[in-house]
Design a protein around this motif. Sequence first.
Motif, PDB file in Angstrom:
ATOM      1  N   ASP A  72       0.867  -1.294  -0.034  1.00  0.00           N
ATOM      2  CA  ASP A  72       0.051  -0.023  -0.093  1.00  0.00           C
ATOM      3  C   ASP A  72       0.721   1.245  -0.039  1.00  0.00           C
ATOM      4  O   ASP A  72       0.361   2.244  -0.506  1.00  0.00           O
ATOM      5  N   GLU A  73       1.892   1.343   0.734  1.00  0.00           N
ATOM      6  CA  GLU A  73       2.883   2.395   1.084  1.00  0.00           C
ATOM      7  C   GLU A  73       4.006   2.846   0.286  1.00  0.00           C
ATOM      8  O   GLU A  73       4.450   3.905   0.126  1.00  0.00           O
ATOM      9  N   MET A  74       4.664   1.772  -0.310  1.00  0.00           N
ATOM     10  CA  MET A  74       5.981   1.831  -1.083  1.00  0.00           C
ATOM     11  C   MET A  74       5.394   2.904  -2.423  1.00  0.00           C
ATOM     12  O   MET A  74       6.201   3.812  -2.690  1.00  0.00           O
ATOM     13  N   PRO A  75       4.152   2.505  -3.280  1.00  0.00           N
ATOM     14  CA  PRO A  75       4.116   3.364  -4.161  1.00  0.00           C
ATOM     15  C   PRO A  75       3.582   5.029  -3.807  1.00  0.00           C
ATOM     16  O   PRO A  75       4.064   6.092  -4.610  1.00  0.00           O
ATOM     17  N   LEU A  76       3.515   5.299  -2.567  1.00  0.00           N
ATOM     18  CA  LEU A  76       3.193   6.566  -2.089  1.00  0.00           C
ATOM     19  C   LEU A  76       4.551   7.436  -2.198  1.00  0.00           C
ATOM     20  O   LEU A  76       4.694   8.657  -2.251  1.00  0.00           O
ATOM     21  N   PHE A  77       5.631   6.913  -2.036  1.00  0.00           N
ATOM     22  CA  PHE A  77       6.969   7.592  -1.952  1.00  0.00           C
ATOM     23  C   PHE A  77       7.379   7.939  -3.322  1.00  0.00           C
ATOM     24  O   PHE A  77       8.299   8.801  -3.441  1.00  0.00           O
ATOM     25  N   PHE A  78       6.737   7.242  -4.349  1.00  0.00           N
ATOM     26  CA  PHE A  78       7.027   7.510  -5.939  1.00  0.00           C
ATOM     27  C   PHE A  78       6.073   7.955  -6.597  1.00  0.00           C
ATOM     28  O   PHE A  78       5.276   7.100  -7.258  1.00  0.00           O
ATOM     29  N   PRO A  79       5.159   8.991  -6.297  1.00  0.00           N
ATOM     30  CA  PRO A  79       3.781   9.615  -6.808  1.00  0.00           C
ATOM     31  C   PRO A  79       3.884   9.615  -8.268  1.00  0.00           C
ATOM     32  O   PRO A  79       2.791   9.731  -8.892  1.00  0.00           O
ATOM     33  N   HIS A  80       4.888   9.814  -8.972  1.00  0.00           N
ATOM     34  CA  HIS A  80       5.064  10.048 -10.334  1.00  0.00           C
ATOM     35  C   HIS A  80       5.220   8.650 -11.265  1.00  0.00           C
ATOM     36  O   HIS A  80       5.326   8.630 -12.358  1.00  0.00           O
ATOM     37  N   GLN A  81       5.569   7.372 -10.283  1.00  0.00           N
ATOM     38  CA  GLN A  81       5.485   6.074 -10.979  1.00  0.00           C
ATOM     39  C   GLN A  81       4.308   5.353 -10.868  1.00  0.00           C
ATOM     40  O   GLN A  81       3.490   5.666 -10.040  1.00  0.00           O
ATOM     41  N   GLN A  82       4.228   4.348 -11.765  1.00  0.00           N
ATOM     42  CA  GLN A  82       2.800   3.568 -11.459  1.00  0.00           C
ATOM     43  C   GLN A  82       3.148   2.640 -10.572  1.00  0.00           C
ATOM     44  O   GLN A  82       4.268   1.926 -10.265  1.00  0.00           O
ATOM     45  N   PRO A  83       1.958   2.648  -9.663  1.00  0.00           N
ATOM     46  CA  PRO A  83       1.939   1.430  -8.408  1.00  0.00           C
ATOM     47  C   PRO A  83       2.580   0.084  -8.825  1.00  0.00           C
ATOM     48  O   PRO A  83       3.322  -0.428  -8.067  1.00  0.00           O
ATOM     49  N   SER A  84       2.137  -0.379  -9.827  1.00  0.00           N
ATOM     50  CA  SER A  84       2.499  -1.472 -10.186  1.00  0.00           C
ATOM     51  C   SER A  84       4.049  -1.658 -10.414  1.00  0.00           C
ATOM     52  O   SER A  84       4.634  -2.916 -10.038  1.00  0.00           O
ATOM     53  N   HIS A  85       4.405  -0.884 -11.069  1.00  0.00           N
ATOM     54  CA  HIS A  85       6.019  -0.821 -11.234  1.00  0.00           C
ATOM     55  C   HIS A  85       6.968  -0.626 -10.004  1.00  0.00           C
ATOM     56  O   HIS A  85       7.662  -1.437  -9.704  1.00  0.00           O
ATOM     57  N   VAL A  86       6.191  -0.011  -8.908  1.00  0.00           N
ATOM     58  CA  VAL A  86       7.004   0.359  -7.804  1.00  0.00           C
ATOM     59  C   VAL A  86       6.904  -1.015  -7.027  1.00  0.00           C
ATOM     60  O   VAL A  86       7.827  -1.521  -6.313  1.00  0.00           O
ATOM     61  N   ARG A  87       5.561  -1.326  -7.164  1.00  0.00           N
ATOM     62  CA  ARG A  87       5.287  -2.927  -6.425  1.00  0.00           C
ATOM     63  C   ARG A  87       6.296  -4.041  -6.787  1.00  0.00           C
ATOM     64  O   ARG A  87       6.805  -4.877  -6.152  1.00  0.00           O
ATOM     65  N   SER A  88       6.599  -4.044  -8.241  1.00  0.00           N
ATOM     66  CA  SER A  88       7.602  -5.120  -8.657  1.00  0.00           C
ATOM     67  C   SER A  88       8.868  -4.837  -8.208  1.00  0.00           C
ATOM     68  O   SER A  88       9.747  -6.000  -7.985  1.00  0.00           O
ATOM     69  N   ARG A  89       9.231  -3.600  -8.111  1.00  0.00           N
ATOM     70  CA  ARG A  89      10.874  -3.306  -8.030  1.00  0.00           C
ATOM     71  C   ARG A  89      11.144  -3.609  -6.264  1.00  0.00           C
ATOM     72  O   ARG A  89      12.137  -4.176  -5.914  1.00  0.00           O
ATOM     73  N   TYR A  90      10.116  -3.306  -5.543  1.00  0.00           N
ATOM     74  CA  TYR A  90      10.013  -3.622  -3.952  1.00  0.00           C
ATOM     75  C   TYR A  90       9.284  -4.774  -3.543  1.00  0.00           C
ATOM     76  O   TYR A  90       8.360  -4.915  -3.102  1.00  0.00           O
ATOM     77  N   LYS A  91       9.942  -5.836  -4.257  1.00  0.00           N
ATOM     78  CA  LYS A  91       9.392  -7.393  -4.044  1.00  0.00           C
ATOM     79  C   LYS A  91       9.948  -7.793  -2.739  1.00  0.00           C
ATOM     80  O   LYS A  91      11.504  -7.989  -2.822  1.00  0.00           O
ATOM     81  N   PRO A  92       9.244  -8.269  -1.583  1.00  0.00           N
ATOM     82  CA  PRO A  92      10.005  -9.117  -0.443  1.00  0.00           C
ATOM     83  C   PRO A  92      10.601 -10.101  -0.898  1.00  0.00           C
ATOM     84  O   PRO A  92       9.996 -10.847  -1.721  1.00  0.00           O
ATOM     85  N   ASP A  93      11.626 -10.599  -0.289  1.00  0.00           N
ATOM     86  CA  ASP A  93      12.215 -12.028  -0.720  1.00  0.00           C
ATOM     87  C   ASP A  93      11.226 -13.255   0.123  1.00  0.00           C
ATOM     88  O   ASP A  93      11.077 -14.300  -0.376  1.00  0.00           O
ATOM     89  N   ALA A  94      10.953 -12.533   1.475  1.00  0.00           N
ATOM     90  CA  ALA A  94       9.952 -13.653   1.878  1.00  0.00           C
ATOM     91  C   ALA A  94       8.758 -12.931   2.768  1.00  0.00           C
ATOM     92  O   ALA A  94       8.911 -11.676   3.078  1.00  0.00           O
ATOM     93  N   ILE A  95       7.843 -13.488   3.069  1.00  0.00           N
ATOM     94  CA  ILE A  95       6.673 -13.151   3.985  1.00  0.00           C
ATOM     95  C   ILE A  95       6.754 -14.230   4.887  1.00  0.00           C
ATOM     96  O   ILE A  95       6.354 -15.186   4.457  1.00  0.00           O
ATOM     97  N   LYS A  96       6.575 -13.822   6.359  1.00  0.00           N
ATOM     98  CA  LYS A  96       6.625 -15.069   7.147  1.00  0.00           C
ATOM     99  C   LYS A  96       5.834 -14.414   8.497  1.00  0.00           C
ATOM    100  O   LYS A  96       5.892 -13.290   8.798  1.00  0.00           O
ATOM    101  N   GLY A  97       5.020 -15.427   8.862  1.00  0.00           N
ATOM    102  CA  GLY A  97       4.501 -14.959  10.280  1.00  0.00           C
ATOM    103  C   GLY A  97       3.070 -16.012  10.417  1.00  0.00           C
ATOM    104  O   GLY A  97       3.066 -16.997   9.777  1.00  0.00           O
ATOM    105  N   ASP A  98       2.165 -15.470  11.290  1.00  0.00           N
ATOM    106  CA  ASP A  98       1.006 -16.451  11.273  1.00  0.00           C
ATOM    107  C   ASP A  98      -0.325 -16.118  10.508  1.00  0.00           C
ATOM    108  O   ASP A  98      -1.167 -16.723  10.489  1.00  0.00           O
ATOM    109  N   MET A  99       0.155 -15.150   9.491  1.00  0.00           N
ATOM    110  CA  MET A  99      -0.816 -14.749   8.311  1.00  0.00           C
ATOM    111  C   MET A  99      -2.168 -14.657   8.794  1.00  0.00           C
ATOM    112  O   MET A  99      -3.343 -14.782   7.929  1.00  0.00           O
TER     113      MET A  99
END
Length: 259
Positions: A62-89
């Motif tokens: 939700d928030e990474m795209p807000l740091f780059f208001p001139h870029q497409q959210p989908s591009h920002v999301r693909s660039r900032y891809k976590p290596d893993a998501i871990k937890g109790d989900m």
Amino acid sequence: MEWMCHCSSFLLSPEKPNSACSLSLNYALVILNQSLPRFAPLLWDHAHVRVCADGGANRVYDEMPLFFPHQQPSHVRSRYKPDAIKGDMDSIRREVLDFYAKLGTKIIDESHDQDTTDLHKCVTYMRDLTPKVDGSEQCILVAGALGGRFDHEIGNINVLCRFSNTRIILLSDDCLIHLLPKNRHHKIFIQSSIEGPHCGLIPIGMPSGSSTTTGLKWDLKDTAMRFGGLISTSNVVKGEIVTVQSDSDLLWTISIKKL
Ligand SMILES: Nc1ncnc2c1ncn2[C@@H]1O[C@H](COP(=O)(O)OP(=O)(O)OP(=O)(O)O)[C@@H](O)[C@H]1O
Ligand SMILES: Cc1ncc(C[n+]2csc(CCO)c2C)c(N)n1
């Protein structure tokens, strides 16, 4: 006793190495389920591995795209891809999980473990993933660890104590906290362009019999500290180097400047 050095150079641009402190650490980043700090993209760039603790993935989405208001959210999301998501989900949204799973993020569902926090689970993941490579020590940066729910904050500080031999730094927009283990003398290189002057030294878990510091406005001189007695809050760093020695583990905290 051996010296242990500390330096918040991860809050400076990777292009501007700091000459005073020659610490070379291998950074890992954990994103917790709180608003991303304003320097989240910088921490991301310093890190070699990035893991989201459960609902932390919603924050990146939700928030990474807000740091780059001139870029497409989908591009920002693909660039900032976590290596893993871990937890109790129990906090990550389905669409977020599906999005990152499709991009190749490793999903580690540990909903069976309701006795350790998601941060604890992520620290275990980082430690197991990264054996000591070419002598460079790992340092786990934790974004979103402070402010908000007090039980979570204390749970996050407890992780510092449970993994006292691992370098872990808890961060919010306003300050950072890490442990100074008692078996070392500590030299803290202050990055005065981005941190200070307010700081604190706090015994955790048990009273401390004797602590001695240099470089603070109110230095400790073989001073005892305990909850219910003296603890060093609202202290102030004087120069570029602070030294600390103590007979017990202490928490070090320093303010982060609003630029
Ligand atoms: N308000 C907060 N303050 C500090 N840390 C937080 C806060 N909210 C979440 N965290 C951290 O982010 C991690 C993941 O958050 P998440 O909301 O997914 O946890 P959770 O296990 O669902 O928590 P709970 O069930 O207690 O609400 C937590 O384990 C905690 O370390
Ligand atoms: C004495 C005791 N207190 C609280 C919990 C609950 N708890 C602690 S960590 C955790 C997982 C959060 O993601 C949960 C639910 C427990 N198990 N044991």
